[in-house]
Design a protein around this motif. Structure first.
Motif, PDB file in Angstrom:
ATOM      1  N   GLN A  67      28.945  59.789 118.152  1.00 49.06           N
ATOM      2  CA  GLN A  67      29.238  60.672 119.283  1.00 49.06           C
ATOM      3  C   GLN A  67      27.957  61.163 119.943  1.00 49.06           C
ATOM      4  O   GLN A  67      27.869  61.260 121.174  1.00 49.06           O
ATOM      5  N   HIS A  68      26.984  61.477 119.106  1.00 49.02           N
ATOM      6  CA  HIS A  68      25.689  61.940 119.614  1.00 49.02           C
ATOM      7  C   HIS A  68      25.033  60.872 120.487  1.00 49.02           C
ATOM      8  O   HIS A  68      24.562  61.164 121.596  1.00 49.02           O
ATOM      9  N   LEU A  69      25.026  59.642 120.030  1.00 47.82           N
ATOM     10  CA  LEU A  69      24.388  58.557 120.772  1.00 47.82           C
ATOM     11  C   LEU A  69      25.151  58.226 122.058  1.00 47.82           C
ATOM     12  O   LEU A  69      24.545  57.996 123.109  1.00 47.82           O
ATOM     13  N   ILE A  70      26.470  58.202 121.968  1.00 48.34           N
ATOM     14  CA  ILE A  70      27.280  57.912 123.152  1.00 48.34           C
ATOM     15  C   ILE A  70      27.089  58.994 124.208  1.00 48.34           C
ATOM     16  O   ILE A  70      26.980  58.712 125.406  1.00 48.34           O
ATOM     17  N   GLN A  71      27.031  60.225 123.776  1.00 45.76           N
ATOM     18  CA  GLN A  71      26.847  61.338 124.708  1.00 45.76           C
ATOM     19  C   GLN A  71      25.583  61.161 125.547  1.00 45.76           C
ATOM     20  O   GLN A  71      25.558  61.472 126.736  1.00 45.76           O
ATOM     21  N   HIS A  72      24.528  60.620 124.939  1.00 46.10           N
ATOM     22  CA  HIS A  72      23.251  60.484 125.634  1.00 46.10           C
ATOM     23  C   HIS A  72      23.132  59.198 126.447  1.00 46.10           C
ATOM     24  O   HIS A  72      22.254  59.093 127.303  1.00 46.10           O
ATOM     25  N   ALA A  73      24.002  58.230 126.189  1.00 46.45           N
ATOM     26  CA  ALA A  73      23.860  56.946 126.882  1.00 46.45           C
ATOM     27  C   ALA A  73      25.010  56.604 127.819  1.00 46.45           C
ATOM     28  O   ALA A  73      24.866  55.748 128.684  1.00 46.45           O
ATOM     29  N   ASP A  74      26.135  57.281 127.665  1.00 46.19           N
ATOM     30  CA  ASP A  74      27.341  56.966 128.441  1.00 46.19           C
ATOM     31  C   ASP A  74      27.254  57.579 129.836  1.00 46.19           C
ATOM     32  O   ASP A  74      27.787  58.654 130.098  1.00 46.19           O
ATOM     33  N   THR A  75      26.587  56.885 130.741  1.00 52.68           N
ATOM     34  CA  THR A  75      26.323  57.456 132.070  1.00 52.68           C
ATOM     35  C   THR A  75      27.574  57.620 132.920  1.00 52.68           C
ATOM     36  O   THR A  75      27.666  58.543 133.730  1.00 52.68           O
ATOM     37  N   ASN A  76      28.565  56.744 132.761  1.00 51.77           N
ATOM     38  CA  ASN A  76      29.779  56.883 133.569  1.00 51.77           C
ATOM     39  C   ASN A  76      30.865  57.695 132.870  1.00 51.77           C
ATOM     40  O   ASN A  76      31.970  57.853 133.389  1.00 51.77           O
TER      41      ASN A  76
END
Length: 316
Positions: A273-282
């Motif tokens: 979740q931490h990684l997705i939060q920082h990379a999920d631009t859309n």
């Protein structure tokens, strides 16, 4: 006798201080991922994120030397491995499973490093004699002599040795009185091995359940040694409440499982979740290859995951 007692007390002190730290972090990479996202100064700890994707501290260091474009190229290959269903997206579930596997690889890497240090004759087997010689600095004959002593100062030391020896025997599945690499990993990372769970639960309950009623009360959990600063007590009270699911003010055997044998799943989910939060631009809750590669520094910096462990040799 005084010299012996002093030496033993130093060993007990070292064992328990190291043991308490291991209990808190439990394998250093899983369990409490939040505590590793930031260093002592409150700065974001990128190395933890990279290792959680890498699955290897050695590879994390290796990829520090890669140019960004090469890191991106390799991460792109790894992305395809993460995308298990091949739908061109990496979901939270897929990333979580990848991180779980990385945590296991990190445990194995740590365990193998220690195993190789302790296996002095390099025969691929670790005997009890080798273990106590390396960890405690004494041979088995010394241990037998110490166990005969009745000095109160030796009580804790004898307890530690006895518990470790019992755990050693249970980890020794083939009963050849020595541990191979896999058995040693069970000895050092018991939460990953079902046959080690019972001894860990029993050991924790025996250490904390001072009144012997079969439960661990808040007082027993928070003030097990009768000392400690208030800040630590508050933290432990919060931890106790999170384990006490039925809110009856005590932990039964089932409730201490999460504490003594923490699952990788929760820590891996938090990391995903931490990684997705920082990379999920859309903000669609999943990652495209472009999103992951664009934010390669979040995942691998100038490095990639456990590259050699996941990809065919001809792609290295």
């Amino acid at each position: 006798m005084k010299l012996v007692c002093c030496a033993v007390l130093l060993l007990v002190s070292c064992h328990w201080s190291c043991g308490d730290q291991e209990q808190t972090q439990h394998g250093s990479h899983h369990v409490q991922s939040d505590s590793h996202h930031f260093d002592g100064n409150g700065e974001h700890n990128a190395h933890f994120d990279h290792e959680a994707i890498l699955g290897s501290k050695e590879l994390e260091e290796e990829f520090d030397t890669l140019p960004p474009e090469e890191a991106k190229r390799r991460l792109s290959l790894l992305y395809k491995q993460m995308d298990v269903d091949g739908d061109t997206f990496v979901t939270e579930e897929e990333l979580m499973k990848w991180v779980m596997e990385s945590f296991k690889k990190l445990d194995a890497e740590d365990s193998l490093e220690e195993f190789e240090k302790q296996d002095k004759d390099k025969d691929g087997k670790l005997t009890w004699r080798e273990f106590i010689s390396e960890v405690y600095g004494y041979n088995s004959e010394d241990m037998e002599d110490y166990n005969k002593l009745t000095d109160d100062d030796l009580e804790d030391f004898n307890k530690v040795i006895s518990e470790d020896q019992e755990k050693f025997k249970i980890a020794d599945l083939n009963k050849d009185e020595a541990l191979d690499e896999e058995e040693y990993r069970a000895f050092t990372h018991p939460y990953d091995y079902v046959h080690m769970h019972e001894i860990e639960l029993t050991r924790a309950q025996k250490d904390y359940d001072k009144d012997g009623d079969g439960y661990i009360s808040k007082l027993e959990y928070v003030k097990r040694d009768g000392e400690g600063d208030r800040e630590m007590e508050i933290y432990e009270e919060e931890q106790f409440s999170s384990y006490d699911r039925d809110g009856d003010g005590k932990l039964d055997r089932e409730e201490i499982v999460e504490w003594v044998l923490p699952s990788n799943r929760e820590a891996s989910l938090e990391e995903a979740q931490h990684l997705i939060q920082h990379a999920d631009t859309n903000k669609d809750g999943k990652l495209s290859e472009e999103e992951m590669v664009d934010k390669h520094d979040e995942f691998v910096g100038s490095q990639a995951t456990n590259y050699g462990g996941y990809l065919p040799k001809d792609e290295l």
